[in-house]
Design a protein around this motif. Structure first.
Motif, short mmCIF file in Angstrom:
data_model
loop_
_atom_site.label_atom_id
_atom_site.label_comp_id
_atom_site.label_asym_id
_atom_site.label_seq_id
_atom_site.Cartn_x
_atom_site.Cartn_y
_atom_site.Cartn_z
N HIS A 11 8.38 -9.90 1.19
CA HIS A 11 7.77 -8.82 0.41
C HIS A 11 8.02 -7.43 0.99
N LEU A 12 8.88 -7.32 2.02
CA LEU A 12 9.04 -6.03 2.68
C LEU A 12 9.44 -4.90 1.72
N PRO A 13 10.35 -5.10 0.76
CA PRO A 13 10.71 -3.98 -0.12
C PRO A 13 9.52 -3.41 -0.89
N VAL A 14 8.69 -4.27 -1.49
CA VAL A 14 7.55 -3.75 -2.25
C VAL A 14 6.52 -3.13 -1.31
N SER A 59 -6.66 -13.96 -1.87
CA SER A 59 -5.20 -14.02 -1.91
C SER A 59 -4.73 -14.95 -3.02
N THR A 60 -3.59 -14.60 -3.58
CA THR A 60 -2.87 -15.51 -4.45
C THR A 60 -2.02 -16.45 -3.60
N SER A 61 -1.38 -17.40 -4.24
CA SER A 61 -0.54 -18.34 -3.49
C SER A 61 0.75 -17.71 -2.99
N ASP A 62 1.17 -16.56 -3.56
CA ASP A 62 2.39 -15.92 -3.07
C ASP A 62 2.11 -14.65 -2.27
N VAL A 116 -2.12 -7.78 -10.83
CA VAL A 116 -2.26 -6.43 -11.40
C VAL A 116 -1.67 -6.45 -12.81
N GLY A 117 -2.53 -6.21 -13.79
CA GLY A 117 -2.08 -6.18 -15.17
C GLY A 117 -3.13 -6.76 -16.10
N GLU A 177 8.69 -1.03 -11.27
CA GLU A 177 9.56 -2.16 -10.96
C GLU A 177 8.83 -3.36 -10.36
N ASP A 178 7.58 -3.19 -9.94
CA ASP A 178 6.85 -4.30 -9.34
C ASP A 178 5.94 -5.02 -10.33
N ALA A 179 6.02 -4.65 -11.60
CA ALA A 179 5.13 -5.23 -12.60
C ALA A 179 5.27 -6.74 -12.69
N ALA A 180 6.49 -7.25 -12.70
CA ALA A 180 6.68 -8.69 -12.84
C ALA A 180 6.17 -9.43 -11.61
N ALA A 181 6.38 -8.87 -10.42
CA ALA A 181 5.93 -9.52 -9.19
C ALA A 181 4.42 -9.60 -9.10
N PHE A 182 3.71 -8.65 -9.74
CA PHE A 182 2.25 -8.60 -9.68
C PHE A 182 1.59 -9.18 -10.94
N ASP A 183 2.38 -9.58 -11.92
CA ASP A 183 1.85 -10.00 -13.21
C ASP A 183 0.83 -11.14 -13.05
N PRO A 184 -0.39 -10.97 -13.55
CA PRO A 184 -1.40 -12.04 -13.43
C PRO A 184 -1.00 -13.35 -14.10
N ARG A 185 -0.06 -13.30 -15.05
CA ARG A 185 0.36 -14.50 -15.77
C ARG A 185 1.47 -15.27 -15.08
#
Length: 337
Positions: A67-70, A277-280, A285-286, A325-333
Protein backbone atom coordinates in the motif's frame (compact mmCIF):
# COMPACT_ATOMS: atom_id res chain seq x y z
CA UNK A 1 -25.47 11.32 -4.77
CA UNK A 2 -25.59 15.00 -5.69
CA UNK A 3 -26.08 17.44 -2.84
CA UNK A 4 -26.12 21.19 -3.16
CA UNK A 5 -24.61 23.74 -0.82
CA UNK A 6 -26.87 24.07 2.20
CA UNK A 7 -27.78 20.37 2.34
CA UNK A 8 -27.87 18.86 5.82
CA UNK A 9 -25.19 16.25 6.50
CA UNK A 10 -24.79 14.24 9.70
CA UNK A 11 -21.41 12.74 10.54
CA UNK A 12 -21.21 9.87 13.03
CA UNK A 13 -17.79 10.03 14.68
CA UNK A 14 -15.54 12.95 15.67
CA UNK A 15 -12.17 11.29 15.15
CA UNK A 16 -9.65 12.17 12.46
CA UNK A 17 -11.91 11.04 9.58
CA UNK A 18 -15.07 12.64 10.96
CA UNK A 19 -13.48 15.93 12.00
CA UNK A 20 -11.55 16.39 8.73
CA UNK A 21 -14.70 15.61 6.76
CA UNK A 22 -16.74 18.06 8.85
CA UNK A 23 -14.25 20.81 8.07
CA UNK A 24 -14.18 20.21 4.32
CA UNK A 25 -17.95 19.80 3.98
CA UNK A 26 -18.63 22.91 6.07
CA UNK A 27 -16.29 24.94 3.90
CA UNK A 28 -18.25 23.70 0.87
CA UNK A 29 -21.40 25.19 2.37
CA UNK A 30 -23.07 22.10 3.79
CA UNK A 31 -24.94 22.27 7.09
CA UNK A 32 -22.91 19.77 9.10
CA UNK A 33 -23.57 18.19 12.49
CA UNK A 34 -21.02 15.80 14.00
CA UNK A 35 -22.38 13.29 16.50
CA UNK A 36 -20.07 11.56 18.98
CA UNK A 37 -20.82 10.70 22.62
CA UNK A 38 -17.11 10.34 23.50
CA UNK A 39 -15.47 13.39 25.13
CA UNK A 40 -13.19 15.29 22.71
CA UNK A 41 -9.88 13.51 22.31
CA UNK A 42 -11.01 10.31 24.05
CA UNK A 43 -11.49 8.28 20.86
CA UNK A 44 -8.86 6.22 19.04
CA UNK A 45 -7.70 9.30 17.09
CA UNK A 46 -6.98 11.15 20.33
CA UNK A 47 -5.11 8.23 21.86
CA UNK A 48 -3.00 7.65 18.73
CA UNK A 49 0.65 8.61 18.40
CA UNK A 50 -0.18 10.70 15.32
CA UNK A 51 1.87 8.74 12.81
CA UNK A 52 1.90 9.83 9.17
CA UNK A 53 4.15 6.92 8.39
CA UNK A 54 3.86 5.22 4.99
CA UNK A 55 7.26 3.53 5.23
CA UNK A 56 6.80 2.12 8.73
CA UNK A 57 3.30 0.87 7.95
CA UNK A 58 4.44 -0.80 4.74
CA UNK A 59 7.27 -2.54 6.63
CA UNK A 60 6.00 -3.35 10.11
CA UNK A 61 2.37 -4.13 9.23
CA UNK A 62 2.59 -6.87 6.60
CA UNK A 63 -1.00 -6.37 5.44
CA UNK A 64 0.06 -2.89 4.25
CA UNK A 65 3.21 -4.04 2.38
CA UNK A 66 1.69 -3.25 -1.02
CA UNK A 67 0.00 0.00 0.00
CA UNK A 68 3.00 2.36 -0.04
CA UNK A 69 1.87 4.38 -3.11
CA UNK A 70 -1.54 5.27 -1.66
CA UNK A 71 -0.03 5.93 1.77
CA UNK A 72 2.46 8.31 0.18
CA UNK A 73 -0.33 10.14 -1.64
CA UNK A 74 -2.18 10.51 1.65
CA UNK A 75 0.92 11.89 3.36
CA UNK A 76 1.48 14.45 0.61
CA UNK A 77 -2.10 15.70 1.01
CA UNK A 78 -1.09 16.68 4.55
CA UNK A 79 1.32 19.40 3.39
CA UNK A 80 -1.31 21.94 2.23
CA UNK A 81 -3.90 20.67 4.73
CA UNK A 82 -1.66 21.22 7.76
CA UNK A 83 -0.29 24.52 6.46
CA UNK A 84 -3.81 25.89 6.07
CA UNK A 85 -4.73 24.94 9.65
CA UNK A 86 -1.44 25.64 11.41
CA UNK A 87 -0.93 21.98 12.39
CA UNK A 88 2.75 21.30 13.01
CA UNK A 89 4.20 18.34 11.12
CA UNK A 90 7.31 16.66 12.48
CA UNK A 91 9.31 15.42 9.48
CA UNK A 92 12.18 13.89 11.46
CA UNK A 93 11.66 10.51 9.83
CA UNK A 94 12.09 6.93 10.98
CA UNK A 95 15.11 5.34 12.66
CA UNK A 96 15.36 1.56 13.06
CA UNK A 97 17.72 -0.09 15.54
CA UNK A 98 18.27 -3.66 16.64
CA UNK A 99 20.43 -6.72 16.11
CA UNK A 100 21.85 -7.69 12.72
CA UNK A 101 19.13 -10.22 11.90
CA UNK A 102 16.34 -7.76 12.72
CA UNK A 103 17.94 -4.99 10.66
CA UNK A 104 18.42 -7.35 7.72
CA UNK A 105 14.74 -8.30 7.88
CA UNK A 106 13.64 -4.67 8.00
CA UNK A 107 15.97 -3.69 5.16
CA UNK A 108 14.56 -6.47 2.98
CA UNK A 109 11.02 -5.26 3.75
CA UNK A 110 11.93 -1.67 2.90
CA UNK A 111 13.32 -2.82 -0.43
CA UNK A 112 10.23 -4.96 -1.13
CA UNK A 113 7.91 -2.06 -0.30
CA UNK A 114 9.90 0.40 -2.41
CA UNK A 115 10.58 2.83 0.45
CA UNK A 116 13.50 5.26 0.55
CA UNK A 117 16.09 4.51 3.23
CA UNK A 118 19.77 4.58 4.06
CA UNK A 119 22.06 2.65 6.36
CA UNK A 120 23.39 4.48 9.43
CA UNK A 121 25.95 3.72 12.14
CA UNK A 122 23.16 2.45 14.40
CA UNK A 123 20.84 0.86 11.87
CA UNK A 124 18.54 2.27 9.19
CA UNK A 125 16.90 5.63 8.48
CA UNK A 126 14.03 6.73 6.22
CA UNK A 127 12.79 10.26 5.64
CA UNK A 128 9.42 8.97 4.40
CA UNK A 129 7.62 9.18 7.77
CA UNK A 130 6.15 12.21 9.50
CA UNK A 131 3.99 12.66 12.59
CA UNK A 132 1.81 15.15 14.44
CA UNK A 133 0.45 15.72 17.93
CA UNK A 134 -2.82 13.81 17.70
CA UNK A 135 -4.80 15.52 20.46
CA UNK A 136 -3.62 18.96 19.40
CA UNK A 137 -4.48 18.27 15.77
CA UNK A 138 -7.91 16.94 16.72
CA UNK A 139 -8.62 20.11 18.71
CA UNK A 140 -7.49 22.31 15.81
CA UNK A 141 -9.71 20.40 13.36
CA UNK A 142 -12.68 20.73 15.68
CA UNK A 143 -12.18 24.48 16.16
CA UNK A 144 -11.73 25.03 12.42
CA UNK A 145 -14.84 23.01 11.60
CA UNK A 146 -16.89 25.00 14.13
CA UNK A 147 -15.52 28.25 12.69
CA UNK A 148 -16.68 27.04 9.26
CA UNK A 149 -20.20 26.41 10.60
CA UNK A 150 -20.18 22.79 11.80
CA UNK A 151 -21.89 21.77 15.03
CA UNK A 152 -20.74 19.03 17.40
CA UNK A 153 -23.35 17.06 19.36
CA UNK A 154 -22.48 14.74 22.26
CA UNK A 155 -24.98 12.10 21.19
CA UNK A 156 -24.61 9.06 18.99
CA UNK A 157 -26.45 8.11 15.82
CA UNK A 158 -28.38 4.87 16.40
CA UNK A 159 -29.99 4.47 12.95
CA UNK A 160 -30.48 6.22 9.62
CA UNK A 161 -33.31 5.55 7.21
CA UNK A 162 -34.92 7.56 4.42
CA UNK A 163 -33.27 10.81 5.40
CA UNK A 164 -33.97 10.55 9.10
CA UNK A 165 -31.35 9.98 11.79
CA UNK A 166 -32.47 8.45 15.09
CA UNK A 167 -30.18 9.46 17.92
CA UNK A 168 -29.32 7.38 20.96
CA UNK A 169 -31.72 9.41 23.12
CA UNK A 170 -34.61 8.69 20.75
CA UNK A 171 -34.78 12.06 18.99
CA UNK A 172 -35.22 11.88 15.22
CA UNK A 173 -33.70 14.54 12.96
CA UNK A 174 -33.85 15.05 9.19
CA UNK A 175 -30.61 14.92 7.19
CA UNK A 176 -29.90 14.60 3.49
CA UNK A 177 -26.97 12.25 4.09
CA UNK A 178 -25.08 10.45 6.83
CA UNK A 179 -21.30 9.97 6.83
CA UNK A 180 -20.28 7.03 9.02
CA UNK A 181 -16.82 7.71 10.47
CA UNK A 182 -17.15 5.70 13.65
CA UNK A 183 -13.90 3.73 13.45
CA UNK A 184 -14.67 0.40 15.05
CA UNK A 185 -18.26 1.13 16.05
CA UNK A 186 -21.55 1.95 14.38
CA UNK A 187 -22.03 -1.46 12.77
CA UNK A 188 -25.80 -1.01 12.92
CA UNK A 189 -25.57 1.96 10.54
CA UNK A 190 -24.43 0.05 7.44
CA UNK A 191 -24.14 -3.64 6.57
CA UNK A 192 -20.64 -3.21 5.14
CA UNK A 193 -19.32 -2.39 8.61
CA UNK A 194 -20.04 -5.95 9.69
CA UNK A 195 -16.92 -7.03 7.82
CA UNK A 196 -14.62 -4.88 9.97
CA UNK A 197 -12.48 -6.43 12.69
CA UNK A 198 -12.09 -4.37 15.87
CA UNK A 199 -8.52 -3.90 17.07
CA UNK A 200 -7.67 -2.78 20.58
CA UNK A 201 -4.49 -0.76 20.85
CA UNK A 202 -2.64 0.14 24.05
CA UNK A 203 0.02 2.86 24.17
CA UNK A 204 2.29 3.86 27.05
CA UNK A 205 2.69 7.60 27.68
CA UNK A 206 5.81 8.46 29.64
CA UNK A 207 6.26 11.33 32.09
CA UNK A 208 9.93 11.86 31.10
CA UNK A 209 10.55 13.98 28.02
CA UNK A 210 12.78 12.84 25.15
CA UNK A 211 14.54 15.20 22.77
CA UNK A 212 12.80 15.60 19.43
CA UNK A 213 14.02 13.41 16.61
CA UNK A 214 12.92 10.53 14.43
CA UNK A 215 10.49 7.90 15.62
CA UNK A 216 12.61 5.00 16.84
CA UNK A 217 11.52 1.49 15.93
CA UNK A 218 12.88 -1.75 17.31
CA UNK A 219 11.66 -5.29 17.43
CA UNK A 220 8.04 -5.17 18.61
CA UNK A 221 7.99 -1.50 19.63
CA UNK A 222 8.19 2.12 18.57
CA UNK A 223 9.18 5.18 20.61
CA UNK A 224 7.82 8.55 19.50
CA UNK A 225 9.86 11.25 21.30
CA UNK A 226 8.59 14.53 22.69
CA UNK A 227 7.36 16.03 25.97
CA UNK A 228 5.33 12.86 26.69
CA UNK A 229 6.91 10.09 24.63
CA UNK A 230 4.59 7.43 23.26
CA UNK A 231 5.60 3.78 23.37
CA UNK A 232 3.42 1.56 21.26
CA UNK A 233 1.47 -0.15 20.31
CA UNK A 234 -0.41 -3.36 20.85
CA UNK A 235 -2.59 -4.81 18.08
CA UNK A 236 -5.24 -6.96 19.78
CA UNK A 237 -7.53 -8.12 17.00
CA UNK A 238 -11.11 -8.95 17.96
CA UNK A 239 -11.04 -6.90 21.15
CA UNK A 240 -13.02 -3.68 21.55
CA UNK A 241 -12.96 -3.07 25.31
CA UNK A 242 -11.29 0.08 26.62
CA UNK A 243 -9.82 -1.55 29.72
CA UNK A 244 -6.09 -0.99 30.25
CA UNK A 245 -4.22 -4.28 30.60
CA UNK A 246 -0.77 -3.85 32.21
CA UNK A 247 0.21 -7.46 31.48
CA UNK A 248 -0.31 -6.91 27.74
CA UNK A 249 1.37 -3.49 27.72
CA UNK A 250 4.41 -4.53 29.79
CA UNK A 251 6.30 -6.08 26.83
CA UNK A 252 6.19 -2.64 25.16
CA UNK A 253 8.01 -1.10 28.11
CA UNK A 254 10.62 -3.88 28.20
CA UNK A 255 11.25 -3.59 24.46
CA UNK A 256 11.59 0.20 24.75
CA UNK A 257 14.06 -0.13 27.63
CA UNK A 258 16.22 -2.45 25.56
CA UNK A 259 16.48 0.34 22.97
CA UNK A 260 16.84 3.18 25.48
CA UNK A 261 17.80 1.92 28.98
CA UNK A 262 17.33 5.40 30.47
CA UNK A 263 13.57 4.99 30.04
CA UNK A 264 13.55 2.46 32.89
CA UNK A 265 13.24 5.37 35.33
CA UNK A 266 10.23 6.94 33.62
CA UNK A 267 6.68 6.69 34.91
CA UNK A 268 4.01 5.62 32.44
CA UNK A 269 0.26 5.52 31.97
CA UNK A 270 -1.61 3.24 29.60
CA UNK A 271 -3.96 4.79 27.05
CA UNK A 272 -6.38 2.61 25.09
CA UNK A 273 -8.07 3.10 21.74
CA UNK A 274 -10.16 0.81 19.55
CA UNK A 275 -9.74 0.88 15.81
CA UNK A 276 -11.05 -1.34 13.04
CA UNK A 277 -9.64 -2.99 9.95
CA UNK A 278 -10.75 -4.57 6.72
CA UNK A 279 -9.15 -7.79 5.52
CA UNK A 280 -6.87 -5.88 3.12
CA UNK A 281 -5.92 -3.09 5.54
CA UNK A 282 -7.49 -0.26 3.52
CA UNK A 283 -10.57 1.66 4.71
CA UNK A 284 -14.14 1.59 3.45
CA UNK A 285 -14.79 4.90 1.72
CA UNK A 286 -17.80 5.45 -0.51
CA UNK A 287 -21.55 4.84 -0.75
CA UNK A 288 -23.13 2.15 1.39
CA UNK A 289 -25.97 -0.06 0.19
CA UNK A 290 -28.09 1.99 2.60
CA UNK A 291 -29.41 4.97 0.61
CA UNK A 292 -27.97 8.29 1.72
CA UNK A 293 -25.08 6.75 3.71
CA UNK A 294 -21.42 7.33 2.86
CA UNK A 295 -18.79 5.26 4.65
CA UNK A 296 -15.44 6.51 5.95
CA UNK A 297 -14.34 3.80 8.36
CA UNK A 298 -11.90 0.95 8.95
CA UNK A 299 -8.60 2.84 8.83
CA UNK A 300 -6.61 0.19 10.76
CA UNK A 301 -3.49 2.06 11.96
CA UNK A 302 -3.68 4.87 9.41
CA UNK A 303 -6.55 7.09 10.52
CA UNK A 304 -4.45 10.21 10.79
CA UNK A 305 -2.39 9.49 7.69
CA UNK A 306 -5.47 8.99 5.51
CA UNK A 307 -7.77 11.64 7.02
CA UNK A 308 -7.47 14.54 4.52
CA UNK A 309 -7.52 12.17 1.54
CA UNK A 310 -10.61 10.36 2.84
CA UNK A 311 -12.37 13.66 3.63
CA UNK A 312 -11.77 14.82 0.05
CA UNK A 313 -13.22 11.56 -1.25
CA UNK A 314 -16.34 11.84 0.92
CA UNK A 315 -16.91 15.38 -0.36
CA UNK A 316 -16.51 14.13 -3.94
CA UNK A 317 -19.09 11.37 -3.45
CA UNK A 318 -21.60 13.81 -1.95
CA UNK A 319 -21.20 16.28 -4.82
CA UNK A 320 -20.87 13.73 -7.65
CA UNK A 321 -17.28 14.79 -8.32
CA UNK A 322 -14.34 12.50 -9.13
CA UNK A 323 -13.25 10.72 -5.91
CA UNK A 324 -9.76 10.17 -7.30
CA UNK A 325 -7.48 7.31 -8.22
CA UNK A 326 -7.91 5.46 -4.91
CA UNK A 327 -11.68 5.09 -5.18
CA UNK A 328 -11.59 1.47 -6.35
CA UNK A 329 -9.08 0.44 -3.67
CA UNK A 330 -11.30 1.94 -0.94
CA UNK A 331 -14.67 0.93 -2.42
CA UNK A 332 -16.90 -0.57 0.32
CA UNK A 333 -18.29 -3.05 -2.23
CA UNK A 334 -14.93 -4.59 -3.09
CA UNK A 335 -15.50 -7.55 -0.74
CA UNK A 336 -18.94 -8.47 -2.03
CA UNK A 337 -19.17 -11.94 -3.53
Amino acid sequence: MILQSGARVAIAGAGAFGSATALILSRLGFEVTVFDPAPPGENASGVAAGMLAPAAEAVFDKISRGHLPVLRRARERWTPFAQDLGIALDRSGLAVEGDADFLAEVEAALVEAGARFERTAKGLFSDEDWRLDARQALAILREAAIAAGARFDARGVAAFDQGRARLDDGEVLAFDALVVATGGGGRELAPELGGLTPIKGQILRLDTAMADGPVLRGKGVYIAPGPRPAIGATMEAGREDRQADPAVAEPLRLAAERLRPELARAGAVIEVGVRASTSDGLPLVGPSRVPGVILAAGARRNGWLLAPLVADMVAAYLTDADPGEDAAAFDPRRFEG
